[in-house]
Design a protein around this motif. Structure first.
Motif, PDB file in Angstrom:
ATOM      1  N   PHE A 189      48.618  47.968  28.247  1.00 42.56           N
ATOM      2  CA  PHE A 189      49.468  49.145  28.769  1.00 42.56           C
ATOM      3  C   PHE A 189      50.583  49.138  27.804  1.00 42.56           C
ATOM      4  N   ILE A 190      51.020  48.030  27.428  1.00 48.95           N
ATOM      5  CA  ILE A 190      52.370  48.226  26.637  1.00 48.95           C
ATOM      6  C   ILE A 190      52.234  48.900  25.150  1.00 48.95           C
ATOM      7  N   ALA A 191      51.088  48.438  24.600  1.00 50.87           N
ATOM      8  CA  ALA A 191      50.557  48.980  23.412  1.00 50.87           C
ATOM      9  C   ALA A 191      50.424  50.610  23.294  1.00 50.87           C
ATOM     10  N   GLU A 192      49.764  51.163  24.451  1.00 54.27           N
ATOM     11  CA  GLU A 192      49.465  52.364  24.750  1.00 54.27           C
ATOM     12  C   GLU A 192      50.709  53.057  25.033  1.00 54.27           C
ATOM     13  N   ALA A 193      51.826  52.298  25.844  1.00 49.93           N
ATOM     14  CA  ALA A 193      53.179  53.322  25.951  1.00 49.93           C
ATOM     15  C   ALA A 193      53.986  53.246  24.856  1.00 49.93           C
ATOM     16  N   MET A 194      54.176  52.155  24.123  1.00 52.32           N
ATOM     17  CA  MET A 194      54.826  52.195  22.905  1.00 52.32           C
ATOM     18  C   MET A 194      54.316  53.281  21.973  1.00 52.32           C
ATOM     19  N   ALA A 195      53.158  53.500  21.906  1.00 54.06           N
ATOM     20  CA  ALA A 195      52.636  54.589  20.941  1.00 54.06           C
ATOM     21  C   ALA A 195      53.034  55.953  21.472  1.00 54.06           C
ATOM     22  N   MET A 196      53.509  55.956  22.647  1.00 53.86           N
ATOM     23  CA  MET A 196      53.975  57.380  23.144  1.00 53.86           C
ATOM     24  C   MET A 196      55.259  57.446  23.164  1.00 53.86           C
ATOM     25  N   LEU A 197      56.206  56.393  22.798  1.00 53.91           N
ATOM     26  CA  LEU A 197      57.729  56.364  22.719  1.00 53.91           C
ATOM     27  C   LEU A 197      58.013  57.355  21.602  1.00 53.91           C
ATOM     28  N   PRO A 198      58.953  58.371  21.932  1.00 55.29           N
ATOM     29  CA  PRO A 198      59.308  59.161  20.855  1.00 55.29           C
ATOM     30  C   PRO A 198      60.170  58.678  19.680  1.00 55.29           C
ATOM     31  N   PRO A 199      60.119  58.922  18.756  1.00 55.83           N
ATOM     32  CA  PRO A 199      60.877  58.163  17.472  1.00 55.83           C
ATOM     33  C   PRO A 199      62.290  58.557  17.723  1.00 55.83           C
TER      34      PRO A 199
END
Length: 441
Positions: free
Chosen positions: A374-384
Motif C-alpha cells: 500500500f505504501i509503495a503504491e501511495a508513494m508512487a502517487m505523491l506529487p513531486p
C-alpha cells in the motif's frame, strides 16, 4: 507604603521553596504599589559566595521579579553592633559560655524530667569575675536575647491568631562566639531600618517570629504584619526538604520550564483558587490574595509545570521564539509555518529540535509488513516537491479512490511512513515542510 523583602542567603541556588517566599512578598508589594527589597543575608563570610549572589539576581530577573532596592547585610555590621549595644544597655542582652556538649546535657536532663528543653539562663547568675575567668578559659561567649517570659501574640495573615508562651522558648543566640551576627538580629534591625511592613515566610519560622517581635519591641520598633505559608511536600506528601537541591530554579529552567508556568503555579499552589496559566504579570498580581492560602502542607509536583509550559508556548507568536528557531537553522521563509505546526506538539522549546530534524532530514519510515504494498503504491502517487497545504488532501483522496482504503487505515500508515511517528502535527501543514521524504524509496 507597603514594603516587603526577600532575604536569601547566598549559600546556594534559589530553590522552589525560596521562590514561594519571594513571589508572595513580591506580589503583595506590587499589588499595593509598594516597594520590594532584595536583601542578601551574607553575614556568614565562610558560607556566603559571590557566585550565588549573582545567581540569585539572575534567577529573579529570569522570572521577572524585579526589585526596587538591593541591600547586603555584610555592609551593615556596624549597625548591628549599635543595636547589640542598645540591647545590652537595656538589660536584654547577656553573654553565655556553655559549650555545645554542656547545652546538650542540659537538654537531655530537662527532657528526662519531663520539662521543655529550654535554656536555663544560668549565665545570668554569673559574676563579672566568673565571666572573666570563663573568657580566659574558653574565649568570648555567645550573646543571648533575654525574652520577657509572657505570651507573644499576633494575627497571622495565613495562620490566623497565634499565641506562643515565651517561657517555652530558649533565649535566642543573636551573636556567635566568633562575633558573627545571626539572622535573627540582623533581620530585625534591617526590617526596622528599611520600613518593612509585611513579611511572608515559611511556617517553620513561627517561633522565630515570636522572638523577633520581642526584639523589635525592645529596640523601640513596631512589628510588621506576618504571614507564614505552609511548607511544600512532594507529590505523595513526602518531605521535600531533602530534594530541594534538585529543584533549584536553574535546574527547572534547564529542563525547559517557562517563567510564566512557574509563576502561575506558585502564585496559586496551596490556595483555594485554581491554578490558571497567566502570562501577564499584571493579572497575576491583581489575582493574588494571601488570605486565600491555607496552613496545611502543600503538595508540589514539578511535572505540573510542563503542561503549563506547553500551554504557554502554544499561545506565543513567532517573534517571541524567533531567536530559538533561527538558532536551529530554520530558513526565514519557513519559520512562520514551522512554528505554527510545531508549537502544538511540543512541551518545551527543546522539543523543537526534533521536529526541525524531521523536516530537514526526513524520518526513517515506520511501515508494517501488511502495509508495504500500500505504501509503495501511495508513494508512487505523491506529487513531486514542493508541496503546499492542499497536497495532503488531494493526494490522500486519490490514494483512497485507487486503493479503497479509508479512515485510520488510510491516514495512519501514511503518517508513519512519512514521519516515523504515530502522532504529531496536522499532516496537511507538515507535509510542505518535509524537505526529505525517505519513504519514496
Amino acid at each position: 507604603m507597603t514594603t516587603t523583602r526577600f532575604a536569601p542567603s547566598p549559600t546556594g541556588y534559589i530553590h522552589i521553596g525560596n521562590l514561594r517566599t519571594a513571589l508572595m512578598n513580591y506580589l503583595i508589594a506590587r499589588k499595593s504599589g509598594g516597594e520590594f527589597i532584595l536583601r542578601i543575608d551574607d553575614t556568614d563570610p565562610e558560607r556566603s559566595k559571590e557566585e550565588y549572589v549573582e545567581a540569585i539576581k539572575e534567577d529573579l530577573t529570569w522570572l521577572g521579579l524585579t526589585w526596587d532596592r538591593f541591600e547586603r547585610q555584610s555592609l551593615r555590621l556596624d549597625r548591628y553592633a549599635e543595636a547589640a549595644d542598645e540591647l545590652r544597655a537595656k538589660g536584654r542582652f547577656y553573654e553565655a559560655f556553655e559549650t555545645p556538649t554542656e547545652l546538650d546535657l542540659k537538654r537531655k536532663k530537662q527532657l528526662n524530667m519531663g520539662k521543655p528543653p529550654v535554656y536555663d539562663r544560668a549565665a545570668l547568675n554569673l559574676s563579672e569575675a566568673e565571666k572573666d575567668k570563663l573568657r580566659a578559659e574558653r574565649g568570648a561567649g555567645v550573646w543571648r536575647f533575654k525574652l520577657i517570659q509572657e505570651r507573644i501574640e499576633w494575627h497571622d495573615g495565613i495562620l490566623g491568631d497565634i499565641s506562643i508562651d515565651a517561657a517555652s522558648v530558649s533565649d535566642p543566640v543573636l551573636i556567635r562566639a566568633d562575633g558573627q551576627v545571626l539572622y535573627t538580629l540582623a533581620s530585625v534591625v534591617d526590617d526596622m531600618d528599611m520600613g518593612v511592613t509585611n513579611i511572608v515566610r515559611g511556617s517553620d519560622h513561627v517561633t522565630n517570629t515570636a522572638t523577633q517581635i520581642q526584639i523589635i519591641e525592645a529596640l523601640g520598633g513596631k512589628a510588621p504584619d506576618f504571614a507564614h505559608h505552609s511548607l511544600l511536600t512532594g507529590p505523595q506528601g513526602e518531605a521535600l526538604s531533602k530534594r530541594l537541591g534538585v529543584l533549584s530554579l536553574r535546574d527547572l529552567r534547564a529542563k525547559g520550564v517557562e517563567p510564566a508556568a512557574l509563576l502561575s503555579l506558585m502564585a496559586r499552589l496551596g490556595s483555594s483558587d485554581p491554578v490558571e496559566l497567566q502570562s501577564d504579570m499584571a493579572k497575576l498580581i491583581e489575582g493574588f490574595d494571601i488570605t486565600r492560602f491555607g496552613s496545611a502542607p502543600t503538595k508540589f509536583d514539578e511535572n505540573d509545570l510542563f503542561p503549563l509550559t506547553a500551554h504557554f508556548l502554544q499561545q506565543q507568536p513567532l517573534e517571541s521564539v524567533r531567536a530559538h528557531i533561527d538558532a536551529l537553522g530554520v530558513p526565514a521563509d519557513k519559520a512562520e509555518a514551522f512554528w505554527t505546526v510545531a508549537r502544538e506538539n511540543i512541551t518545551t522549546l527543546a522539543d523543537l529540535e526534533g521536529w526541525w530534524t524531521l523536516c530537514r532530514d526526513g524520518a526513517e519510515p515506520l511501515i508494517a509488513d501488511e502495509d508495504r504494498e500500500f505504501i509503495a503504491e501511495a508513494m508512487a502517487m505523491l506529487p513531486p516537491q514542493p508541496h503546499d497545504e492542499t497536497t495532503w488532501g488531494s493526494w490522500t483522496a486519490a490514494v483512497k479512490e485507487k486503493t479503497g482504503r479509508k479512515g485510520k487505515g488510510l491516514f495512519m500508515p501514511l503518517r508513519k511512513a512519512l514521519t516515523g511517528q504515530e502522532r504529531g502535527p496536522e499532516m496537511a501543514a507538515l507535509l510542505p515542510l518535509l524537505q526529505v521524504i525517505r519513504a519514496r524509496g
